[in-house]
Scaffold this active site. Structure first.
Site, PDB file in Angstrom:
ATOM      1  N   ILE A 152      -9.765   0.068   3.095  1.00  0.00           N
ATOM      2  CA  ILE A 152     -10.311   0.396   4.419  1.00  0.00           C
ATOM      3  C   ILE A 152      -9.290   0.026   5.493  1.00  0.00           C
ATOM      4  CG2 ILE A 152     -12.156  -0.123   6.077  1.00  0.00           C
ATOM      5  CD1 ILE A 152     -13.974  -0.678   3.610  1.00  0.00           C
ATOM      6  N   ASP A 158       0.853  -1.192   0.000  1.00  0.00           N
ATOM      7  CA  ASP A 158       0.000   0.000   0.000  1.00  0.00           C
ATOM      8  C   ASP A 158       0.895   1.251   0.000  1.00  0.00           C
ATOM      9  OD1 ASP A 158      -2.400   1.392   0.201  1.00  0.00           O
ATOM     10  OD2 ASP A 158      -2.474   1.282   2.390  1.00  0.00           O
TER      11      ASP A 158
END
Ligand code: G3H
Ligand code: 13P
Ligand code: ZN
Length: 331
Positions: free
Chosen positions: A277, A94
């Site tokens: 999320i 990420d």
């Protein structure tokens, strides 16, 4: 020695995205930093039969150790088999911020990486992303790029000088870089304080309603690159019940506002096929731990507060898969 993700039993996101775009749902991309977060993500995704993207940030790599995290992902593949449901598991970097970090992760067995060049100039973003794509594709690994900068809470996302994705750039970016998916900026942002109360309106129940996401930009992007996998970062909804629990049991999380779940459901039905999320999990976990600690001040066995936190997290992720992303039953 380099390890390919296939040796770890991990999946590439490319096929998963194609199915998600065609099927009108989004694959959950949940961040993990520790055992309990990983367990709850896996149990929720097995119970809802959902594919899953396990996300590791550079902060997570520093916190938990890159080798341990990778072996946890390997263990995840075996764990879901033991649970009797072989859901596809992607291990994703990420917000990778350099070619070197992306390469390190690819060589360590990640099946997907994000190169976030959104803070660079357009041409620098193209060059950096292209370099990562060339290395990743040579190893069968997929790449997520980003155009447009996600606003922080200090930024006024409704201002003229916004950092929304410019639809006129997407076709050129995708063509020149060869990325497999594209993160866009349409009004979401990271963290639990996505909007100030002053930016929101108040609905009939007294709930703060943030400014509407720029679905018009998303539509324009879809017109320019039809069917291309789009990623939405900063997609936590900041459930009020968890914020209330944190504040009730000694915490102080004020004026937290997230993205309404109905808006995410709408996004998931479009070309948005990956929804990130993290913050909602942090809030749910903190709320559960605070509650146990406050109600059982003599407790000092970490399993006694991390266990209930894991249960609350699992329910949160199941709810997301079933009611928000629509990924339940798609494994
Ligand atoms: O987008 C950022 C993710 O929520 C990861 O956060 O860098 O604090 O691990 P982190
Ligand atoms: P949230 O902070 O809204 O959970 O976003 C997480 C994210 O985008 C990770 O890349
Ligand atoms: Zn993000």
């Amino acid at each position: 020695m380099a390890i390919n993700y296939k040796e770890l039993g991990l999946a590439n996101s490319k096929e998963l995205f194609a199915k998600a775009v065609a099927g009108g749902y989004a694959i959950p991309a949940y961040n993990f930093n520790n055992l309990e977060q990983l367990q709850s993500i896996l149990m929720a995704c097995v119970e809802t039969k959902s594919p899953v993207i396990l996300q590791v940030s550079s902060g997570a790599r520093k916190y938990a150790n890159a080798t341990l995290l990778r072996n946890m992902a390997k263990g995840a593949v075996e764990f879901v088999k033991e649970l009797g449901c072989e859901i596809p598991i992607v291990l994703h970097l990420d917000h990778g911020d350099s070619f070197e970090l992306c390469k390190e992760c690819i060589d360590a067995g990640f099946s997907s990486v994000m190169i976030d060049g959104s803070h660079h100039s357009y041409e620098e973003n193209v060059a950096l992303t292209k370099k990562v794509v060339e290395y990743a594709h040579a190893h069968g690994v997929s790449v997520e790029g980003e155009l447009g900068v996600l606003a922080g809470v200090e930024d006024d996302v409704v201002a003229e000088h916004s950092t929304y994705t410019r639809p006129e750039e997407v076709e050129d970016f995708v063509k020149r870089t060869g990325v497999d998916s594209l993160a866009i900026s349409i009004g979401t942002s990271h963290g639990a304080h996505k909007f100030t109360p002053a930016q929101c309106t108040v609905d009939a129940d007294g709930k703060l309603v943030p400014p509407m996401l720029r679905f018009d930009i998303l539509e324009e992007i879809e017109k320019r690159i039809p069917g291309f996998p789009i990623v939405l970062h900063g997609a936590s909804s900041v459930p009020q019940e968890h914020v209330d629990t944190i504040n009730k049991y000694g915490g102080s999380v004020k004026s937290a506002v997230g993205i309404p779940e109905e808006w995410l459901r709408k996004a998931a039905k479009s070309a948005v096929c990956k929804i990130n999320i993290d913050s909602d999990g942090r809030l749910a976990m903190t709320a559960a731990i605070r509650k146990v600690m406050a109600e059982n001040p003599g407790e000092f066995d970490p399993r006694k507060y991390l266990g209930p936190a894991r249960d609350v997290l699992k329910e949160l992720y199941k709810h997301k898969n079933i009611n928000v992303l629509g990924s339940a039953g798609k494994a």
